[in-house]
Design an enzyme around this catalytic site. Structure first.
Site, PDB file in Angstrom:
ATOM      1  N   ASP A  77      -8.663  10.291  10.161  1.00 50.90           N
ATOM      2  CA  ASP A  77      -8.349  10.749   8.967  1.00 50.90           C
ATOM      3  C   ASP A  77      -9.266   9.078   8.531  1.00 50.90           C
ATOM      4  OD1 ASP A  77      -7.508  11.382   6.888  1.00 50.90           O
ATOM      5  OD2 ASP A  77      -5.295  10.317   7.329  1.00 50.90           O
TER       6      ASP A  77
ATOM      7  N   GLN B  28       4.653   5.068   2.075  1.00 47.66           N
ATOM      8  CA  GLN B  28       4.395   2.887   1.551  1.00 47.66           C
ATOM      9  C   GLN B  28       4.260   1.952   3.088  1.00 47.66           C
ATOM     10  OE1 GLN B  28       6.568   4.161  -1.781  1.00 47.66           O
ATOM     11  NE2 GLN B  28       7.773   2.286  -1.346  1.00 47.66           N
ATOM     12  N   VAL B  29       3.655   1.009   2.806  1.00 47.26           N
ATOM     13  CA  VAL B  29       4.010  -0.355   3.860  1.00 47.26           C
ATOM     14  C   VAL B  29       4.335  -1.253   2.981  1.00 47.26           C
ATOM     15  CG1 VAL B  29       2.494  -1.479   5.167  1.00 47.26           C
ATOM     16  CG2 VAL B  29       1.618   1.083   4.861  1.00 47.26           C
TER      17      VAL B  29
ATOM     18  N   ALA C 259      -0.095   5.738   0.348  1.00 47.98           N
ATOM     19  CA  ALA C 259      -0.231   6.492   0.511  1.00 47.98           C
ATOM     20  C   ALA C 259       0.069   8.394   0.408  1.00 47.98           C
ATOM     21  CB  ALA C 259      -1.433   6.383   2.104  1.00 47.98           C
TER      22      ALA C 259
ATOM     23  N   GLY D   5       1.292  -1.059   0.085  1.00 55.10           N
ATOM     24  CA  GLY D   5       0.303  -0.220  -0.561  1.00 55.10           C
ATOM     25  C   GLY D   5       0.845   1.002   0.005  1.00 55.10           C
TER      26      GLY D   5
END
Length: 639
Positions: free
Chosen positions: A397, A251-252, A247, A245
């Site tokens: 969020d 990032q992951v 964003a 992922g």
């Protein structure tokens, strides 16, 4: 959209101007065909450049976004040859760098570097404003000679689609705060309808919630080396190069610990702190000169900068995650991944890996997993209403890239998985209690109490606060119009309330010191999730009413009711739980009934008059004692 003004001014002046531009073209009542000429940042920079050229004889700077923004580096600022200097020289001088084209060996970059570089920020900002002006010109030229309403709507949809693609590419190229702005625009739904942000924008920008352009692991690995003194390949038994992922801030990557446990490793973008500090240096400078609608929103820039700094501290995010897990521990269908502190630093957050996740907005996938969208919506509405109204611990969020669903059991039931905990708003007990009372007063249509409570939060613009909580709360105002009812029936803000009005209301709430802005921000996100599930406003309001009643109880009793159920509440509270649910139905029913009568008055009055006259004639014939009744003329009254 209900919170689009807040989203715009809170993220950056550029997004605010773009939203106002789209809204002005989309609102038919304001369409005049005249050119709209907001004082843009590019206009200011051009004026500044001309001044510098006159004073120093220099050439204007040429700013290019270029390939650097794609690979994580900053946009390049280049200057034409000049004997006397250039605008870029001025930018470098302001940022503490060397002017006149001299260069020095650049130090090794650090993800902790948050010293602003005005030249970098100005280059990125001018790139954004050039896109804004390009989009603005497209709207003006496309609509210049269009007078037919149907044709205008068709043309608008085409321009919206073209402009959304440009906005998406800009966010991808610049990242950081621009990516964050696009992410928020894509996530907010259902307040002002398409008067705020058209569907073409929300659909195009939605990929940025979790599918922003990824960076190479070799680039991201520098953060792990700086934080832990070794590469991710050494720190973990294995770590995947491709992120699972990406964003706006990080990032992951999926990794495996040396003991075999699978984890998710969230890594901040190495240049992000530097870029954001540079962006805010420009926004602070220019924001003092650009006042949308005459409103001074510089305080929102400061609030946003503080909030983003909080989000960039991943150790703080880990603490937020543990606090949320503690407060929601009584909910077996809500999961917060555990934090692994030995592998967590300010720029790296490591949590247990959650599998088999489904995006809330992916309704076909939810159905395929055997889940009912309405059950998913109910879980989301209940969870976030409880967090806001009972705990005062508000997730800041909750968009589709941070909130996921997992099917469990047979038959499958939804489990809510909260992944991102970077931003939370803490609402003090007094504000939380007032919010609970305001919601119940709006639902029960107690105008005097609504006015008193809303004035304490939003000051003289108290009329707008109930409408920001839900457009169905039109009965909080004594002045109720047909347009108000029409908008309420569609769950939209009335046409009589402009984006400027909403902006004034937000500024007034800030001036009164309440933390309602954070609550409204979160509610806007939550409504976006529920909108994607086609979850009815009626059910959302019933969830909020339920937790408002529980939230008004003493702290120990409130916690006990959340843990053991409503049976522990006193009889008066249990009765109010039932009546508040009924009052939501009454409130929405009144909107529909009043709207029906107002829309059909011209036809209903003649029918009522005819039926009444016929009844009187029959009565005179059947009962001699009523012969004195006057004979009515069956003529429709004037409406």
């Amino acid at each position: 959209m209900m919170l689009i003004v807040m989203c715009a001014v809170s993220l950056c002046v550029h997004v605010q101007q773009s939203c106002a531009l789209v809204s002005s073209f989309h609102d038919s009542s304001r369409f005049t065909g005249k050119r709209i000429a907001p004082r843009s940042l590019l206009d200011l920079s051009r004026e500044h450049g001309r001044t510098v050229s006159r004073l120093r004889g220099g050439a204007a700077a040429k700013v290019e976004g270029g390939e650097g923004a794609q690979n994580g580096t900053s946009p390049n600022v280049t200057t034409a040859p000049s004997a006397g200097g250039s605008l870029a020289d001025l930018f470098m001088a302001l940022s503490g760098g060397k002017a006149g084209g001299t260069t020095e060996a650049a130090p090794k970059p650090s993800h902790k570097d948050n010293d602003p570089n005005f030249a970098v920020g100005m280059g990125r900002s001018m790139r954004a404003m050039s896109v804004f002006n390009e989009v603005k010109a497209d709207y003006e030229q496309s609509l210049a000679n269009v007078t037919n309403e149907a044709e205008r709507k068709a043309v608008l949809k085409l321009v919206h689609a073209r402009s959304a693609v440009k906005a998406l590419q800009l966010a991808k190229d610049l990242g950081g705060i621009y990516n964050k702005a696009a992410q928020l625009v894509a996530s907010l739904q259902g307040g002002a309808g398409e008067r705020g942000i058209p569907e073409e924008y929300t659909r195009a920008l939605s990929i940025l919630t979790d599918r922003a352009p990824p960076k190479p692991f070799s680039y991201m690995d520098s953060v792990l080396v700086e934080e832990f003194g070794q590469s991710g390949k050494e720190l973990f038994k294995s770590i995947e190069d491709e992120p699972i992922g990406a964003a706006s801030l990080a990032q992951v990557h999926k990794a495996t610990l040396h003991d075999g446990r699978e984890v998710a490793v969230k890594v901040i973008y190495p240049s992000l702190r530097k870029e954001m500090a540079s962006d805010f240096a420009v926004i602070r400078t220019m924001g003092a000169q650009i006042k949308p609608g005459g409103l001074d929103m510089t305080w929102l820039v400061a609030d946003l900068e503080a909030a983003l700094k909080q989000e960039l501290d991943f150790e703080s995010e880990g603490k937020n995650a543990e606090e949320s897990a503690k407060r929601l521990s009584h909910l077996s269908n809500v999961k917060v991944p555990a934090v692994l502190w030995n592998y967590t630093r300010s720029g790296v957050l490591t949590m247990e890996l959650e599998k088999d996740l489904i995006k809330v907005s992916d309704v076909p996938a939810l159905v395929q997993a055997g889940l009912k969208p309405q059950a998913v919506g109910r879980l989301i509405a209940d969870t976030f209403a409880e967090m806001a109204l009972c705990h005062g611990h508000v997730h800041g969020d909750p968009h589709a890239g941070n909130i996921y669903i997992r099917a469990r059991g047979d038959p499958p039931t939804p489990e809510l998985v909260l992944l991102d905990h970077g931003l939370y708003y803490e609402v003090d007990k007094g504000t939380r209690m007032r919010l609970c009372k305001l919601l119940l007063a709006c639902i029960e249509r107690r105008q005097k109490e609504v006015k008193m409570l809303a004035e304490g939060m939003a000051g003289p613009l108290h009329r707008f606060l109930p409408l920001l909580l839900s457009p169905c709360f039109v009965f909080g105002s004594s002045a109720l119009s047909l347009s108000d009812l029409k908008a309420a029936s569609k769950q939209q803000l009335p046409d009589s309330i402009s984006l400027k009005d909403v902006g004034k209301c937000i500024a007034s709430m800030h001036a009164h010191g309440s933390n309602m802005l954070g609550v409204l921000h979160s509610l806007g996100y939550t409504r976006g999730l529920l909108h994607a599930l086609s979850f009815p406003e009626r059910s959302r309001l019933q969830a909020m009413a339920k937790f408002a009643v529980i939230g008004l109880q003493p702290p120990k009793l409130c916690a006990k009711a959340l843990d053991l159920g409503h049976s522990v509440l006193p009889l008066s509270a249990r009765i109010r739980l039932v009546t508040s649910k009924f009052q939501v139905d009454v409130c929405l029913g009144m909107v529909q009934v009043l709207l029906f009568f107002l829309l059909h008055t011209r036809f209903l009055l003649p029918v009522v008059a005819a039926v009444t006259a016929a009844a009187l004639v029959a009565a005179r014939q059947l009962l001699p004692s009523l012969r004195w009744l006057p004979t009515l003329q069956l003529r429709p009254p004037r409406v």
